[in-house]
Each structure stands twice: as C-alpha cells, then as structure tokens.
Design a protein around this motif. Structure first.
Motif, short mmCIF file in Angstrom:
data_model
loop_
_atom_site.label_atom_id
_atom_site.label_comp_id
_atom_site.label_asym_id
_atom_site.label_seq_id
_atom_site.Cartn_x
_atom_site.Cartn_y
_atom_site.Cartn_z
N ALA A 11 14.24 -8.05 -5.69
CA ALA A 11 14.06 -9.46 -5.36
C ALA A 11 13.94 -9.70 -3.86
N MET A 12 14.34 -8.73 -3.05
CA MET A 12 14.29 -8.90 -1.59
C MET A 12 12.89 -8.57 -1.08
N PRO A 13 12.47 -9.22 0.00
CA PRO A 13 11.15 -8.88 0.57
C PRO A 13 11.20 -7.53 1.26
N ASP A 14 10.02 -7.00 1.57
CA ASP A 14 9.98 -5.74 2.31
C ASP A 14 10.46 -5.99 3.74
N THR A 15 10.64 -4.92 4.49
CA THR A 15 11.17 -5.05 5.85
C THR A 15 10.04 -4.97 6.87
N ALA A 16 9.88 -3.83 7.53
CA ALA A 16 8.87 -3.71 8.58
C ALA A 16 7.59 -3.10 8.01
N ALA A 17 6.47 -3.45 8.64
CA ALA A 17 5.17 -2.86 8.31
C ALA A 17 4.91 -1.69 9.27
N ALA A 24 2.42 -6.88 -10.08
CA ALA A 24 3.82 -6.48 -10.02
C ALA A 24 4.72 -7.70 -9.85
N SER A 25 4.21 -8.74 -9.20
CA SER A 25 4.98 -9.97 -8.98
C SER A 25 4.00 -11.09 -8.69
N LEU A 26 4.40 -12.30 -9.03
CA LEU A 26 3.58 -13.47 -8.75
C LEU A 26 4.04 -14.22 -7.50
N GLY A 27 4.95 -13.63 -6.73
CA GLY A 27 5.42 -14.28 -5.52
C GLY A 27 6.82 -14.81 -5.66
N GLY A 28 7.49 -14.96 -4.52
CA GLY A 28 8.88 -15.36 -4.54
C GLY A 28 9.12 -16.85 -4.60
N ASP A 29 8.16 -17.67 -4.16
CA ASP A 29 8.34 -19.13 -4.16
C ASP A 29 6.99 -19.81 -4.21
N ASP A 30 7.01 -21.15 -4.18
CA ASP A 30 5.77 -21.91 -4.28
C ASP A 30 4.85 -21.67 -3.09
N LYS A 31 5.42 -21.30 -1.96
CA LYS A 31 4.62 -21.09 -0.75
C LYS A 31 3.87 -19.76 -0.80
N LEU A 32 4.44 -18.77 -1.46
CA LEU A 32 3.88 -17.42 -1.43
C LEU A 32 3.44 -16.94 -2.80
N ASP A 33 3.10 -17.86 -3.71
CA ASP A 33 2.67 -17.46 -5.04
C ASP A 33 1.17 -17.66 -5.20
N LEU A 34 0.69 -17.49 -6.41
CA LEU A 34 -0.71 -17.71 -6.74
C LEU A 34 -0.82 -18.90 -7.68
N GLU A 68 0.82 -1.21 0.00
CA GLU A 68 0.00 0.00 0.00
C GLU A 68 0.85 1.26 0.00
N ASP A 69 2.01 1.22 0.60
CA ASP A 69 2.89 2.38 0.68
C ASP A 69 4.28 1.97 0.21
N PRO A 70 4.57 2.09 -1.09
CA PRO A 70 5.88 1.65 -1.60
C PRO A 70 7.06 2.37 -0.96
N ALA A 71 6.83 3.53 -0.33
CA ALA A 71 7.93 4.24 0.32
C ALA A 71 8.50 3.47 1.50
N LEU A 72 7.77 2.47 2.00
CA LEU A 72 8.28 1.65 3.10
C LEU A 72 9.38 0.69 2.64
N ARG A 73 9.45 0.42 1.37
CA ARG A 73 10.43 -0.53 0.85
C ARG A 73 11.78 0.16 0.64
N GLU A 74 12.85 -0.47 1.09
CA GLU A 74 14.20 0.04 0.88
C GLU A 74 14.68 -0.44 -0.48
N VAL A 75 14.73 0.47 -1.45
CA VAL A 75 15.08 0.09 -2.82
C VAL A 75 16.52 -0.40 -2.92
N ALA A 76 17.37 -0.01 -1.96
CA ALA A 76 18.76 -0.45 -2.01
C ALA A 76 18.89 -1.96 -1.82
N LEU A 77 17.86 -2.60 -1.25
CA LEU A 77 17.90 -4.05 -1.06
C LEU A 77 17.60 -4.80 -2.35
N GLY A 78 17.08 -4.10 -3.36
CA GLY A 78 16.78 -4.76 -4.62
C GLY A 78 15.34 -5.24 -4.67
#
Length: 511
Positions: free
Chosen positions: A181-187, A304-314, A169-179
């Motif tokens: 492919a990395m998950p977000d950090t804190a909510a 934007a993405s279909l998930g990082g793995d079989d556990k967290l995808d659609l 909901e708020d992309p500014a929470l994501r640290e773009v320096a992590l890339g």
C-alpha cells in the motif's frame, strides 16, 4: 525524467558547488537532487576536459566494431566490451557474467527420473554484444528500417542519453518491507547507449569511398552538433482565467495560477517534425502517474493497481500511453489511447483501441500505462480555436499562448523543429498564485530550450566494404607514471644528511 518531483533547481550558470543543509530547516527532494546534479556536472565536465569529446582507456577501450556480412543472414555488427566516455558520460559495454548455480548432487539425483539422460550443460553466453541483441536498442529484424544500410560506406556511431527508471519498470527498487500500500521511494537515472548506423550520405563527404579517418571524424562532428542542437523553444506563464470570479474562493482572488495544489507541469513533444506535424501532451504530475500492466487482452488491460487516491487514479476519458522498456528506448511515439471503461473490482480498464502489436506483449519489458492530463473534450481556449487532437495529442500552435488548465499557459516560438521526447518543466505554486519561469526586467517570460532529452554522439567505425572497417575511436593512457630517479645533487644531500646523523649519534656521551 518522469518522476514524482517537486521541481528541478540545478542551473549550471549559477556556479553553485554544493548544497548546504541548515539546522531546523525542511529538507526537500529538490535539494538532494541538485547536489547530485552538481556532482555529476563537475565529474563529467572534468572527464570531458581531460579526455576530449569521446575516448576510451587504452587498456580496456570498449565498443570496437567488427562488421559481419552475411549472404543469407542479415548483416550484423560485433560490439566488443569495455569502457568508453562520450562528453564525460561513462558507457560500459562489458557483458555481465551469469550467476553460478548451486552444485548439489543429492538434490540433482533426487529430481532426475530413471532412464533420463543428464541435462546438457547450458552454453556459455557470448562475451560480446551484437547489433541485434545490444541491451538498450531493441532492434527488430522484421523492420526494414532497423537493418544495417545496404549501401556502402556507412558510419557506425554510439548514441548516448539518460532516462529515468521507477519501480514500475524495475520492481527491485521497491522496498517490500514498506508494504504494497505504500508508494515507492526513490527513482533512478540510467545511461542508455545504442550502437546505430548512419548512412554515409548524411555526412556530406566529397569522396566517401576515399575518405580518411580525420575527414570522416570532422564530418561526423558537424552532423552530431546539428543533430543534438535544440530546434524549439517554449515560454510559460500564469494568466488569470476569464471566469476566475465564478470559481470557489480556494485560492487568492488575484492569483493567476488557480490550481488548488502545487504542481510540476510537464509539456512534452509527442510527434516530432515541423509545427504542422508536431504534437504535444502535458501532465500536471511530471508524467509520473503510471500503472504497471499485469495482462493485456485485446482492448482490456489488467493493472497491478488503479492508483492510491482520486488524484492518482484512472478515470473514464483519461488519455494514456501504453509503454514498455523497448518503446521508451526506441523513442518512437505511438497514438495515445482513451480510457473507455473502468472495472474497479477486476482492476481493469478498457481502452479506445488495441495497443500496437510491438508493445506490451512481453512481460520482461515491464509494460505500464502512463497517464497524461490533457483531455479530448477540452474547452474552447480564450483566444483561439478549439483544441484538436492528433493521435491523442494536442497539435502544436506557434506564436500564440495556449492554455493548459487553471491559468497555466504555454507559448511555442515560431519556426521550431520539434523532436519527440523534448520537454519543459513548469512548477506552479499556490503560495504565489503563479508559475516559476524565467522572466526579464519587464516581467515578460523568456523563451527556453527543452530541458531534455540531451543526446550525445560518438563515431565508432566507418564501414567501407565487406569485412572492412575503419576504427574511429579515440584512446587515452593513464596519467600516472613511475617516479623519476633522484638526481646527483639530491643523492649527495641525502648522503650528507645521513653522515651528519651518524656523527651526532657517535658524539653522544655514554650512559
């Protein structure tokens, strides 16, 4: 909150005052979150004890209401800025000032075309909110139910609650320096305030037209106490499935919870009402598996993405909720949709139906899909009829244990009154082979009220006629006062001490 958590451990009845880190020990998200919860509980309890149930500072009390009736336009409310506290929770109605753009004459001259008039100066934004543009209510003039009541008198109240916000909901929470492919950090947790009308008949006053401030306040307090009280209870347990012996031995043979991983199950009411009307949905990831939407085209949704793995995808058959900021704030559930087709190269999924017209069409409201883990083709439960879906959610059945998966079962207490958004969290652990849930001395699971949503109310104004409002707010002044002047005895003692000091200095021998 819908966040990727291990569990929530804060319990006010245990009276813990702090979380103490120990050297060489693992630090968990639950520990940090409990420390935050302890501090919030202490601060808000202190504020409520000093202020009362609600009130604002006398110098800057917010949410003053002015009714604005219109012969042609829709009725409206003017909401003035300032601060107000409801059950110790700070609500700030101050409208943010716009940023100051760079005043670069050289750049402006280079971009302006010849013969073109100067662009008009942008209008200054208003200093107040209105009923229709308040930031978190998302009222729609086209919906009759959102309009202010035509019948007078009616009450204007402040509804306050909290919800989680993630990078979806708020992309500014994501640290773009992590890339990417990395998950977000804190909510984050956000305080949501909404100025809403309440019809005068709901307060059950004997003489609404002639009611004074005290009578309206007491009637509203009784209404709010009833409206915010939980009306349903649930229990959970881990029960060894009938066919556990046929499963691969991935967990302990005597385990009741048969899942291969630790999970935080979330059981959430979808449609509210009585047991005959209510439905629920559940997630093994606390409802935190979300997919930001880039584009909507009929029943096709580009993600934007279909998930990082079989556990967290659609996958085909998954049930999803089409969500945006307005949908979440309004708290009005819409039917869940089923994933019918997945286009991996195009990051697209086809849903079983087109989302409702009022959801997901505005990119600034950050639409996304939230995955829920119950399935339409659920196997017949061990002790009852086959699970049936209503609007994509499971029907509430009271007075019997309902299986979720892997031995996790839930029980709804009879005669419940259910509200959309009410939820319970159930940690399941492979180390113990069961779920963490309060039990009595006989190891029988205890019924628990919902963990949320906790809603708080405060009265603001009683609108009796055109351009007439009775202010129902409370105010308080600062505790600090000027230091009192010293009394005569204190002044005499101070003078004697000065005289003694001077005498002592005069008696000193010369060097």
């Amino acid at each position: 909150m819908h966040a990727d958590l291990s569990r929530l451990t804060f319990r006010p009845d245990r009276r813990y005052s702090a979380v103490v880190a120990q050297q060489g020990r693992v630090q968990l998200d639950a520990d940090a979150n409990e420390q935050t919860a302890i501090q919030l509980h202490q601060g808000r309890t202190l504020a409520a004890d000093l202020i009362g149930q609600h009130g604002g500072p006398s110098a800057d009390a917010g949410f003053h209401i002015t009714f604005k009736g219109g012969s042609r336009d829709l009725d409206d409310l003017i909401i003035e800025g300032g601060r107000y506290y409801v059950d110790g929770i700070l609500c700030d109605a101050t409208r943010s000032l716009p940023g100051v753009p760079v005043d670069d004459e050289e750049t402006d001259g280079a971009t302006a075309k010849e013969g073109e008039a100067d662009a008009p100066e942008p209008a200054e934004p208003p200093a107040t909110w209105t009923y229709w543009d308040q930031p978190d209510a998302y009222r729609d003039p086209e919906r009759p139910g959102d309009r202010l009541p035509e019948q007078r008198p009616f009450l204007v109240c402040l509804k306050v609650w909290e919800r989680s916000v993630t990078a979806a909901e708020d992309p500014a929470l994501r640290e773009v320096a992590l890339g990417s492919a990395m998950p977000d950090t804190a909510a984050r947790v956000k305080v949501v305030w909404q100025v809403l009308p309440l019809e005068g008949s709901a307060l059950e006053l004997e003489n609404p037209e002639g009611a004074n401030k005290d009578q309206v306040g007491k009637a509203f307090e009784a209404w709010a106490r009833k409206a915010s009280a939980p009306g349903s209870r649930l229990a959970a347990r881990g029960e060894r499935p009938e066919h556990a012996d046929e499963d691969p031995c991935l967990v302990r043979p005597d385990a009741r919870y048969r899942g291969p991983e630790n999970q935080l199950y979330r059981v959430e009411i979808h449609d509210g009402g009585t047991a005959k009307e209510a439905t629920f949905k559940w997630s093994r990831e606390n409802g935190s598996v979300v997919f930001p939407v880039d584009e909507l085209d009929g029943t096709w949704v580009e993600l934007a993405s279909l998930g990082g793995d079989d556990k967290l995808d659609l996958g085909v058959g998954d049930l999803v909720e089409f969500v945006d900021t307005a949908y979440t704030s309004r708290g009005e559930p819409l039917p869940l949709l089923r994933v019918e087709e997945v286009d991996l190269p195009g990051r697209r999924v086809r849903l079983s139906g087109e989302p409702e017209p009022g959801v997901g069409r505005r990119p600034e409201l950050r639409p996304f899909l939230r995955r829920w883990d119950h399935l339409e083709s659920a196997r017949r439960p061990r002790k009852g009829a086959a699970a049936r879906l209503k609007h994509g959610a499971l029907k509430v059945e009271e007075g019997r244990w309902l299986p979720l998966e892997d031995g996790v079962e839930v029980y709804f207490a009879p005669d419940g009154a259910y509200r959309s958004g009410d939820h319970w969290l159930i940690p399941a652990r492979t180390a113990t082979g069961t779920v963490e849930w309060p039990v009595n001395a006989a190891r029988t699971p205890l019924l628990q009220a919902p963990a949320g949503i906790q809603v708080h109310y405060a009265p603001l104004a009683w609108v009796t006629a055109e351009q007439a409002e009775l202010d129902l707010r409370m105010v308080f002044g600062p505790l600090a006062t000027p230091a009192p002047a010293a009394d005569a005895q204190a002044l005499a003692a101070e003078a004697a001490a000065d005289a003694e000091t001077r005498a002592g200095k005069g008696a000193e021998p010369e060097a």
